[in-house]
Design an enzyme around this catalytic site. Structure first.
Site, PDB file in Angstrom:
ATOM      1  N   ASP A 113       0.776  -1.369   0.025  1.00  9.96           N
ATOM      2  CA  ASP A 113       0.090  -0.017   0.080  1.00  9.96           C
ATOM      3  C   ASP A 113       0.979   1.305   0.194  1.00  9.96           C
ATOM      4  OD1 ASP A 113      -2.171  -1.333  -0.150  1.00  9.96           O
ATOM      5  OD2 ASP A 113      -2.809  -1.006   2.018  1.00  9.96           O
ATOM      6  N   TYR A 118      -4.909   3.699   9.023  1.00  5.24           N
ATOM      7  CA  TYR A 118      -5.100   4.250  10.514  1.00  5.24           C
ATOM      8  C   TYR A 118      -6.290   4.478  11.030  1.00  5.24           C
ATOM      9  CZ  TYR A 118      -2.376   7.712  13.803  1.00  5.24           C
ATOM     10  OH  TYR A 118      -1.837   8.172  14.786  1.00  5.24           O
TER      11      TYR A 118
END
Length: 209
Positions: free
Chosen positions: A5, A123
């Site tokens: 990613d 996150y």
């Protein structure tokens, strides 16, 4: 793009001003943004050359930072998330959260995450925020270790303007991170505004919708 990613986020940054879609081939362990695994690379290259793919447009955020006079001192963008965090481990950040110019809450925290659906598994997920399906147009706002009774994760509409102001009484400075890649220091009084970008990130998809 061959990698995980982080590599795909870097590629999206490099082609930001163009129109070419990004096709991610996962070479790591977990690749939420990747379309295929390395074992299918040969077929993916063949199909990409043949134009046998569809393009999926992902919501991105445009971000501005203003100083106490209202002047824009920094601009950036994000595909995954924008975070406002404390710069020092021993300090707490005092912030005001606003949605569409309406003050919503004031609290002390380690920071705040503003996430897109694409970033909801990054996150935002680790911070206890909701997982948002990529086709759902929304923005998540998640406080980090907030010292407040009602500072809970919040989901707002895609056209909402989310503002986080670092209160002048904050003892120390904050820091802005965009996709964990681009950063800018936030002195007391700084104001971060995030809203939907008119330019989405284009991802090439090989699998059926």
């Amino acid at each position: 793009v061959l990698g995980g990613d982080g590599t795909i986020l870097r590629a999206a940054e490099l082609v930001r001003e163009g129109s070419a879609p990004v096709l991610g081939i996962n070479m790591g362990h977990v690749g939420f943004l990747a379309e295929i695994e390395r074992d299918d690379m040969a077929d993916a290259v063949r199909r990409a050359i043949a134009g046998d793919y569809r393009v999926e447009e992902r919501l991105a955020l445009d971000v501005r930072v203003k100083d106490t006079s209202g002047e824009v001192i920094y601009e950036t963008w994000a595909l995954n998330e924008v975070t406002v965090e404390k710069a020092s481990r021993e300090r707490m950040l005092e912030v005001v959260l606003e949605i569409d110019r309406l003050p919503l809450s004031s609290f002390g925290a380690d920071g705040v995450v503003i996430s897109t659906p694409t970033g909801s598994t990054a996150y935002n997920f680790s911070a206890g925020g909701p997982v948002i399906w990529p086709t759902v147009e929304a923005i998540a706002v998640v406080p980090l270790s907030a010292h407040a009774l009602f500072a809970r994760p919040l989901v707002v509409g895609p056209e909402a303007s989310v503002a986080i102001e670092v209160l002048a009484r904050t003892n120390g400075t904050g820091i802005l991170w965009a996709d964990g890649r681009r950063s800018h220091e936030l002195p007391p009084g700084a104001r971060v505004i995030a809203r939907r970008s008119p330019r989405p990130v284009r991802l090439a998809r090989l699998h059926p919708a």
